[in-house]
Design a protein around this motif. Structure first.
Motif, PDB file in Angstrom:
ATOM      1  N   LEU A  34       0.827  -1.214   0.000  1.00  0.00           N
ATOM      2  CA  LEU A  34       0.000   0.000   0.000  1.00  0.00           C
ATOM      3  C   LEU A  34       0.859   1.262   0.000  1.00  0.00           C
ATOM      4  N   LEU A  60      -8.488   6.171   4.019  1.00  0.00           N
ATOM      5  CA  LEU A  60      -8.768   4.979   3.221  1.00  0.00           C
ATOM      6  C   LEU A  60      -7.863   3.780   3.524  1.00  0.00           C
ATOM      7  N   PRO A  61      -6.530   3.917   3.597  1.00  0.00           N
ATOM      8  CA  PRO A  61      -5.706   2.733   3.904  1.00  0.00           C
ATOM      9  C   PRO A  61      -6.037   2.117   5.269  1.00  0.00           C
ATOM     10  N   ALA A  63      -8.915   2.294   6.813  1.00  0.00           N
ATOM     11  CA  ALA A  63     -10.243   1.690   6.713  1.00  0.00           C
ATOM     12  C   ALA A  63     -10.181   0.346   5.991  1.00  0.00           C
ATOM     13  N   ILE A  64      -9.352   0.252   4.961  1.00  0.00           N
ATOM     14  CA  ILE A  64      -9.205  -1.010   4.233  1.00  0.00           C
ATOM     15  C   ILE A  64      -8.598  -2.072   5.139  1.00  0.00           C
ATOM     16  N   LEU A  65      -7.513  -1.730   5.828  1.00  0.00           N
ATOM     17  CA  LEU A  65      -6.871  -2.692   6.725  1.00  0.00           C
ATOM     18  C   LEU A  65      -7.794  -3.087   7.871  1.00  0.00           C
ATOM     19  N   THR A  66      -8.540  -2.138   8.407  1.00  0.00           N
ATOM     20  CA  THR A  66      -9.489  -2.450   9.471  1.00  0.00           C
ATOM     21  C   THR A  66     -10.558  -3.414   8.976  1.00  0.00           C
ATOM     22  N   SER A  67     -11.033  -3.198   7.773  1.00  0.00           N
ATOM     23  CA  SER A  67     -12.041  -4.093   7.206  1.00  0.00           C
ATOM     24  C   SER A  67     -11.492  -5.503   7.015  1.00  0.00           C
ATOM     25  N   ILE A  68     -10.282  -5.605   6.499  1.00  0.00           N
ATOM     26  CA  ILE A  68      -9.668  -6.924   6.279  1.00  0.00           C
ATOM     27  C   ILE A  68      -9.445  -7.645   7.598  1.00  0.00           C
TER      28      ILE A  68
END
Length: 85
Positions: A34, A60-61, A63-68
């Motif tokens: 990323l 955004l980065p 939020a993406i990592l938190t979602s994963i």
């Protein structure tokens, strides 16, 4: 009094440590990918220099990592529940 260490217990601890190290390595690799994408690919995106775009790029980065990570935790809990039944 010290308890003797059984080989089976010691091996399970080593396997757990290996799993943890693989997880940390996977997470660090994802963060590196990323970071490189943002650094070198960011110039190809013609975005306006507005506070909203800057805030989105900042959040955004994470939020993406938190979602994963949340999805992986949910998946692990679901598999643990099915094992205990």
């Amino acid at each position: 009094m010290l308890k003797p260490i059984h080989l089976k217990t010691r091996m399970s601890n080593i396997e757990t440590l290996a799993q943890l190290m693989r997880y940390i390595l996977r997470l660090a690799t994802l963060a590196l990918v990323l970071s490189v994408a943002v650094k070198y690919g960011g110039g190809y995106l013609h975005l306006p220099a507005t506070p909203a775009v800057a805030l989105a790029m900042l959040i955004l980065p994470a939020a993406i990592l938190t979602s994963i990570l949340g999805w992986q935790t949910w998946r692990d809990r679901q598999s643990n529940r099915s094992r205990t039944r």
